[in-house]
Design an enzyme around this catalytic site. Structure first.
Site, PDB file in Angstrom:
ATOM      1  N   TRP A  75       0.836  -1.210   0.000  1.00  0.00           N
ATOM      2  CA  TRP A  75       0.000   0.000   0.000  1.00  0.00           C
ATOM      3  C   TRP A  75       0.863   1.249   0.000  1.00  0.00           C
ATOM      4  CZ3 TRP A  75      -4.281  -1.276  -1.904  1.00  0.00           C
ATOM      5  CH2 TRP A  75      -4.926  -2.463  -1.546  1.00  0.00           C
ATOM      6  N   ASP A 103      -1.863   6.557   6.482  1.00  0.00           N
ATOM      7  CA  ASP A 103      -2.889   5.626   6.017  1.00  0.00           C
ATOM      8  C   ASP A 103      -3.185   4.690   7.192  1.00  0.00           C
ATOM      9  OD1 ASP A 103      -4.348   3.530   4.936  1.00  0.00           O
ATOM     10  OD2 ASP A 103      -2.995   3.159   3.252  1.00  0.00           O
ATOM     11  N   LYS A 151     -12.255  -2.127   6.519  1.00  0.00           N
ATOM     12  CA  LYS A 151     -11.446  -3.053   7.315  1.00  0.00           C
ATOM     13  C   LYS A 151     -11.979  -3.135   8.750  1.00  0.00           C
ATOM     14  CE  LYS A 151      -8.867  -3.315   3.704  1.00  0.00           C
ATOM     15  NZ  LYS A 151      -7.700  -2.533   3.355  1.00  0.00           N
TER      16      LYS A 151
HETATM   17  C1  PLP Z   1      -7.142  -2.027   1.997  1.00  0.00           C
HETATM   18  C2  PLP Z   1      -6.090  -0.986   2.124  1.00  0.00           C
HETATM   19  C3  PLP Z   1      -5.969   0.059   1.182  1.00  0.00           C
HETATM   20  C4  PLP Z   1      -6.841   0.147  -0.046  1.00  0.00           C
HETATM   21  O1  PLP Z   1      -8.094   0.551   0.261  1.00  0.00           O
HETATM   22  P1  PLP Z   1      -9.214   0.790  -0.867  1.00  0.00           P
HETATM   23  O2  PLP Z   1     -10.315   1.387  -0.073  1.00  0.00           O
HETATM   24  O3  PLP Z   1      -9.532  -0.558  -1.438  1.00  0.00           O
HETATM   25  O4  PLP Z   1      -8.656   1.695  -1.893  1.00  0.00           O
HETATM   26  C5  PLP Z   1      -5.007   1.013   1.394  1.00  0.00           C
HETATM   27  N1  PLP Z   1      -4.197   0.964   2.464  1.00  0.00           N
HETATM   28  C6  PLP Z   1      -4.264  -0.030   3.380  1.00  0.00           C
HETATM   29  C7  PLP Z   1      -3.335  -0.032   4.541  1.00  0.00           C
HETATM   30  C8  PLP Z   1      -5.222  -1.038   3.230  1.00  0.00           C
HETATM   31  O5  PLP Z   1      -5.299  -2.014   4.138  1.00  0.00           O
END
Ligand code: PLP
Length: 356
Positions: free
Chosen positions: A99, A166, A190
């Site tokens: 990511w 993030d 998540k």
């Molecule tokens: C799942 C995830 C993403 C991507 O998220 P989307 O909403 O599918 O774009 C980005 N960063 C992390 C740490 C993730 O776990």
């Protein structure tokens, strides 16, 4: 049979979130209209949006001067939106996994990117430390929880430039000192809600420092000014998100959640260390409370399928590791009950007994 949901995302949500959302699909807030068909401008939905923003602020103790936004596009759109709005000349990034790598790729479209450190040399099994962040960087970007590799930065860093994180896969799993960040974002699928809503916590005064023209929908100012109601927000997902926030508040908030998360993770990591059939993949001090990655121990790789079969027979879902790590990954998000961790541990013990 009862299922134990270890999916990495979209993932398990509290029962009450599912129940309340199912009820609202039939009749939202006593309106006689489905949640799927209600105007986002109705007073009933405006109340949902307002409460969700306020509860998010309360639960994370977000100081004055920050906005909470609920947008579309996923965390992946934020990879571009952040540099679009904040990268004037140079940004610093820490590369801790897939990511982060994607976030770096997008940032390079907008200016110079200094990748201050990377753990790619060991397939992202650790979080780099002791790196130097250039003082002239517009911001420093980290991924606090690396969903695929099972590593996590569990404390709020002190850095010499504005910090962006993030937190897709560990938001609201622990208390966070928001004042150390200018922006925190993530996909809500998540830990909080069904797919379709992206949360952004943003310090309002950080905008307006780049000269480029920014398309309206990709400009944070648009969404701050309109309280996430510039265009149609993801009504369904925001409603479900609010139910999860209420559940978290009733449970005792993020401190209590963190205590439970530590207990769940300790139980599973303890078994991985004790059981001679398995070994963890992440560096011990960096391992995640949310995504526990493990593999068959050396010389037992051929037993992987047998363990997955046993786990499946016991109702475990989503235990297969991401293809870039292999082995197994159990995601222990907020809503996953202790009982599911105990079931997985019992399954590992049984496997040890029966496959000697
Ligand atoms: C799942 C995830 C993403 C991507 O998220 P989307 O909403 O599918 O774009 C980005 N960063 C992390 C740490 C993730 O776990």
């Amino acid at each position: 049979m009862k299922k134990h949901n270890f999916y990495a995302g979209p993932s398990i949500l509290p029962e009450v979130t599912l129940e309340k959302t199912a009820e609202a699909i039939k009749d939202f807030a006593g309106t006689g209209i489905s949640l799927m068909s209600i105007s986002h401008r109705s007073k009933e939905f405006v109340a949902v949006m307002d409460e969700a923003q306020q509860l998010f602020k309360d639960l994370l103790n977000i100081p004055k001067g920050y906005s909470v936004l609920f947008l579309g596009g996923g965390a992946s759109t934020q990879f571009a939106m952040i540099p679009y709005n904040l990268l004037d000349k140079k940004a610093a990034y820490l590369n801790t996994g897939a990511w982060s790598t994607k976030a770096i790729k997008e940032a390079k479209l907008f200016g110079e990117v200094d990748v201050v450190a990377s753990s790619e040399d060991k397939n992202f099994a650790y979080i780099p430390k002791g790196y130097t962040i250039p003082e002239d960087a517009d911001y420093f970007h980290i991924t606090t929880n690396n969903t695929i590799y099972g590593t996590e930065t569990k404390t709020d860093l002190d850095v010499p430039v504005p910090l962006v994180a993030d937190m897709s896969s560990d938001i609201l799993s622990r208390p966070v000192d928001i004042s150390k960040y200018i922006l925190i974002y993530g996909g809500a699928q998540k830990n909080l809600a069904p797919a379709g809503v992206t949360f952004v916590i943003i310090r309002d005064d950080i905008l307006g420092k780049v000269d480029r023209a920014i398309p309206t929908m990709l400009n944070y100012k648009t969404h701050i000014d309109k309280g996430s109601m510039f265009n149609t927000p993801p009504v369904f997902a925001v409603f479900a998100l609010l139910q999860t926030l209420r559940w978290l508040k009733d449970l005792g908030g993020v401190e209590e959640m963190h205590r439970i998360n530590e207990k769940k993770a300790a139980l599973l990591y303890g078994e991985i260390e004790r059981n001679t059939f398995f070994k963890g993949t992440a560096n011990k001090e960096d391992r995640s409370l949310m995504n526990v990655c493990f593999v068959m121990n050396d010389g037992m790789e051929d037993k992987e399928k047998a363990f997955l079969d046993l786990a499946t027979a016991k109702g475990m879902v989503g235990v297969k590791g991401h293809r870039s790590v292999g082995g197994f990954r159990a995601s222990l998000y907020n809503a996953l009950p202790m009982e599911s961790v105990e079931a997985l541990v019992a399954c590992m013990k049984e496997f040890e007994q029966t496959s000697k």
